[in-house]
Scaffold this motif. Sequence first.
Motif, mmCIF file in Angstrom:
data_model
loop_
_atom_site.group_PDB
_atom_site.id
_atom_site.type_symbol
_atom_site.label_atom_id
_atom_site.label_comp_id
_atom_site.label_asym_id
_atom_site.label_seq_id
_atom_site.Cartn_x
_atom_site.Cartn_y
_atom_site.Cartn_z
ATOM 1 N N VAL A 169 44.963 40.412 35.965
ATOM 2 C CA VAL A 169 44.512 40.351 37.357
ATOM 3 C C VAL A 169 43.894 41.672 37.800
ATOM 4 N N VAL A 170 43.159 41.589 38.892
ATOM 5 C CA VAL A 170 42.751 42.752 39.665
ATOM 6 C C VAL A 170 43.588 42.685 40.934
ATOM 7 N N ALA A 171 44.295 43.756 41.235
ATOM 8 C CA ALA A 171 45.194 43.772 42.385
ATOM 9 C C ALA A 171 44.740 44.819 43.395
ATOM 10 N N THR A 172 45.051 44.563 44.653
ATOM 11 C CA THR A 172 44.781 45.522 45.719
ATOM 12 C C THR A 172 46.033 45.678 46.562
ATOM 13 N N ILE A 173 46.456 46.928 46.713
ATOM 14 C CA ILE A 173 47.529 47.285 47.631
ATOM 15 C C ILE A 173 46.957 48.390 48.506
ATOM 16 N N GLY A 174 46.936 48.136 49.813
ATOM 17 C CA GLY A 174 46.320 49.112 50.720
ATOM 18 C C GLY A 174 44.863 49.305 50.349
ATOM 19 N N SER A 175 44.466 50.564 50.125
ATOM 20 C CA SER A 175 43.076 50.855 49.753
ATOM 21 C C SER A 175 42.902 51.005 48.244
ATOM 22 N N CYS A 176 43.945 50.763 47.479
ATOM 23 C CA CYS A 176 43.901 50.933 46.016
ATOM 24 C C CYS A 176 43.661 49.602 45.306
ATOM 25 N N GLU A 177 42.600 49.553 44.510
ATOM 26 C CA GLU A 177 42.331 48.406 43.659
ATOM 27 C C GLU A 177 42.552 48.833 42.217
ATOM 28 N N PHE A 178 43.239 47.988 41.427
ATOM 29 C CA PHE A 178 43.555 48.350 40.047
ATOM 30 C C PHE A 178 43.692 47.102 39.185
ATOM 31 N N THR A 179 43.492 47.273 37.893
ATOM 32 C CA THR A 179 43.669 46.172 36.950
ATOM 33 C C THR A 179 45.048 46.282 36.315
ATOM 34 N N TYR A 233 56.306 35.703 39.203
ATOM 35 C CA TYR A 233 55.583 36.803 38.570
ATOM 36 C C TYR A 233 55.937 38.121 39.243
ATOM 37 N N LEU A 234 55.890 39.185 38.458
ATOM 38 C CA LEU A 234 56.039 40.543 38.955
ATOM 39 C C LEU A 234 54.717 41.260 38.761
ATOM 40 N N LEU A 235 54.271 41.959 39.800
ATOM 41 C CA LEU A 235 53.042 42.745 39.760
ATOM 42 C C LEU A 235 53.421 44.205 39.530
ATOM 43 N N PRO A 236 53.080 44.778 38.362
ATOM 44 C CA PRO A 236 53.381 46.200 38.134
ATOM 45 C C PRO A 236 52.593 47.067 39.115
ATOM 46 N N VAL A 237 53.278 48.015 39.735
ATOM 47 C CA VAL A 237 52.622 48.919 40.680
ATOM 48 C C VAL A 237 52.489 50.276 39.994
ATOM 49 N N TRP A 288 44.704 35.543 45.955
ATOM 50 C CA TRP A 288 45.955 35.260 46.648
ATOM 51 C C TRP A 288 46.394 36.521 47.369
ATOM 52 N N THR A 289 46.772 36.386 48.625
ATOM 53 C CA THR A 289 47.336 37.493 49.384
ATOM 54 C C THR A 289 48.752 37.094 49.759
ATOM 55 N N PHE A 290 49.678 38.012 49.581
ATOM 56 C CA PHE A 290 51.086 37.718 49.810
ATOM 57 C C PHE A 290 51.817 39.014 50.129
ATOM 58 N N ALA A 340 49.931 42.535 49.127
ATOM 59 C CA ALA A 340 48.980 42.728 48.028
ATOM 60 C C ALA A 340 48.056 41.522 47.933
ATOM 61 N N THR A 341 46.922 41.750 47.329
ATOM 62 C CA THR A 341 45.984 40.672 46.989
ATOM 63 C C THR A 341 45.749 40.752 45.496
ATOM 64 N N VAL A 342 45.749 39.606 44.834
ATOM 65 C CA VAL A 342 45.417 39.565 43.405
ATOM 66 C C VAL A 342 44.363 38.504 43.178
ATOM 67 N N ARG A 343 43.514 38.772 42.201
ATOM 68 C CA ARG A 343 42.558 37.769 41.745
ATOM 69 C C ARG A 343 42.549 37.807 40.221
#
Length: 95
Positions: A46-56, A66-70, A3-5, A88-91
């Motif tokens: 989830v695995v999230a991506t913001i900009g060039s950063c991918e993180f679990t 839902y809230l995505l912790p940054v 999902w990208t949002f 952000a994108t999450v999977r």
Amino acid sequence: MGWTFTGPIVEWRGPAPYLFLRIPEDESDDLREASRELAYWGQVPVVATIGSCEFTTALFPKDGVYLLPVKAAVQRAEAVAEGMSVEATVRLRGG
């Protein structure tokens, strides 16, 4: 599946302040449905991506969305601050 949002960065004060990306209602509903088998205590891994950063991380339910912790490292690398609108994108991970 991913999902990208775009959503606002909000602060949630607990024992320490944290920044979260608030996931829009439609995407939160889709994530809730897709993660039925993965959710634990309401959290969704989830695995999230913001900009060039991918993180679990794990999404937190709050007020029907839902809230995505940054993570702090992502905040620094992508210049993320409270009040900004961020894409952000999450999977889902696991399962």
